[in-house]
Motif scaffolding. Structure first.
Motif, PDB file in Angstrom:
ATOM      1  N   MET A 291      40.284   3.698   9.406  1.00 25.84           N
ATOM      2  CA  MET A 291      39.459   4.645   8.677  1.00 25.84           C
ATOM      3  C   MET A 291      38.428   5.328   9.555  1.00 25.84           C
ATOM      4  N   PHE A 292      38.291   4.880  10.794  1.00 26.99           N
ATOM      5  CA  PHE A 292      37.394   5.574  11.721  1.00 26.99           C
ATOM      6  C   PHE A 292      37.857   6.997  11.979  1.00 26.99           C
ATOM      7  N   SER A 293      39.148   7.243  11.809  1.00 28.66           N
ATOM      8  CA  SER A 293      39.706   8.567  12.042  1.00 28.66           C
ATOM      9  C   SER A 293      39.713   9.437  10.789  1.00 28.66           C
ATOM     10  N   ILE A 294      39.206   8.916   9.683  1.00 27.73           N
ATOM     11  CA  ILE A 294      39.194   9.629   8.409  1.00 27.73           C
ATOM     12  C   ILE A 294      37.758  10.000   8.058  1.00 27.73           C
ATOM     13  N   THR A 295      37.522  11.269   7.819  1.00 30.22           N
ATOM     14  CA  THR A 295      36.175  11.747   7.554  1.00 30.22           C
ATOM     15  C   THR A 295      35.589  11.169   6.272  1.00 30.22           C
ATOM     16  N   ARG A 296      36.391  11.149   5.218  1.00 32.20           N
ATOM     17  CA  ARG A 296      35.906  10.727   3.913  1.00 32.20           C
ATOM     18  C   ARG A 296      36.999  10.031   3.112  1.00 32.20           C
TER      19      ARG A 296
ATOM     20  N   SER B 191      32.811   0.909  -1.396  1.00 34.97           N
ATOM     21  CA  SER B 191      32.502   0.253  -0.137  1.00 34.97           C
ATOM     22  C   SER B 191      33.727   0.262   0.765  1.00 34.97           C
ATOM     23  N   ARG B 192      33.514  -0.097   2.030  1.00 35.84           N
ATOM     24  CA  ARG B 192      34.595  -0.110   3.012  1.00 35.84           C
ATOM     25  C   ARG B 192      34.632  -1.428   3.754  1.00 35.84           C
ATOM     26  N   ASP B 193      35.820  -1.788   4.182  1.00 35.23           N
ATOM     27  CA  ASP B 193      36.011  -2.874   5.130  1.00 35.23           C
ATOM     28  C   ASP B 193      36.895  -2.295   6.223  1.00 35.23           C
ATOM     29  N   ASN B 194      36.277  -1.807   7.283  1.00 42.07           N
ATOM     30  CA  ASN B 194      37.024  -1.120   8.326  1.00 42.07           C
ATOM     31  C   ASN B 194      38.021  -2.033   9.029  1.00 42.07           C
ATOM     32  N   ALA B 195      37.692  -3.307   9.156  1.00 42.97           N
ATOM     33  CA  ALA B 195      38.592  -4.246   9.801  1.00 42.97           C
ATOM     34  C   ALA B 195      39.894  -4.392   9.032  1.00 42.97           C
ATOM     35  N   LYS B 196      39.836  -4.195   7.725  1.00 38.00           N
ATOM     36  CA  LYS B 196      41.017  -4.317   6.877  1.00 38.00           C
ATOM     37  C   LYS B 196      41.604  -2.970   6.482  1.00 38.00           C
ATOM     38  N   ASN B 197      41.023  -1.888   6.977  1.00 33.80           N
ATOM     39  CA  ASN B 197      41.460  -0.535   6.621  1.00 33.80           C
ATOM     40  C   ASN B 197      41.491  -0.348   5.106  1.00 33.80           C
ATOM     41  N   THR B 198      40.472  -0.844   4.445  1.00 28.97           N
ATOM     42  CA  THR B 198      40.465  -0.874   2.989  1.00 28.97           C
ATOM     43  C   THR B 198      39.169  -0.309   2.427  1.00 28.97           C
ATOM     44  N   VAL B 199      39.310   0.472   1.369  1.00 34.02           N
ATOM     45  CA  VAL B 199      38.184   0.966   0.588  1.00 34.02           C
ATOM     46  C   VAL B 199      38.246   0.322  -0.789  1.00 34.02           C
ATOM     47  N   TYR B 200      37.098  -0.075  -1.300  1.00 32.06           N
ATOM     48  CA  TYR B 200      37.028  -0.742  -2.590  1.00 32.06           C
ATOM     49  C   TYR B 200      36.229   0.087  -3.585  1.00 32.06           C
ATOM     50  N   LEU B 201      36.537  -0.110  -4.844  1.00 28.13           N
ATOM     51  CA  LEU B 201      35.717   0.424  -5.920  1.00 28.13           C
ATOM     52  C   LEU B 201      35.439  -0.714  -6.889  1.00 28.13           C
ATOM     53  N   GLN B 202      34.225  -1.217  -6.850  1.00 29.56           N
ATOM     54  CA  GLN B 202      33.800  -2.244  -7.788  1.00 29.56           C
ATOM     55  C   GLN B 202      33.324  -1.569  -9.057  1.00 29.56           C
TER      56      GLN B 202
END
Length: 114
Positions: A28-33, A70-81
């Motif tokens: 996700m470092f390569s993704i702006t948003r 939120s994000r977890d860059n190590a897992k390439n995952t975005v969450y929505l709680q």
């Protein structure tokens, strides 16, 4: 090129909680948003929340104070709680990466009973 896979949707009662996950096929470092959108059949897709590569967040007024992206860059995952869910939150929720180019996941159904 980015592939997105959503998970975590389901059926929940009024006032309940769910956490949606969006797994991206590359860092996700390569993704702006990254963001979450939702859509009810017959209506336009609407923004729920976004998070930039720098960590800035944006929420629709309807979900402020209840949803957290939120994000977890190590897992390439975005969450929505999603907390304090209401029937009006019922929709298909889509993960988005962009803005240019833009990629969409297949969507995950969230249903909130009254």
């Amino acid at each position: 090129q980015v592939q997105l896979v959503e998970s975590g949707g389901g059926l929940v009662q009024f006032g309940g909680s769910l956490r949606l996950s969006c797994l991206a096929s590359r860092s996700m470092f390569s993704i702006t948003r990254m963001g979450w959108y939702r859509q009810v059949q017959g209506k336009q897709r609407e923004l729920v929340a976004t998070i930039t590569s720098g960590g800035s967040t944006n929420y629709a007024d309807a979900v402020k104070g209840r949803f957290t992206i939120s994000r977890d860059n190590a897992k390439n995952t975005v969450y929505l709680q999603m907390n304090s869910l209401k029937p009006e939150d019922t929709a298909v929720y889509y993960c988005n990466a962009g803005p240019y180019p833009t990629y969409w996941g297949q969507g995950t159904q969230v249903t909130v009973s009254s």
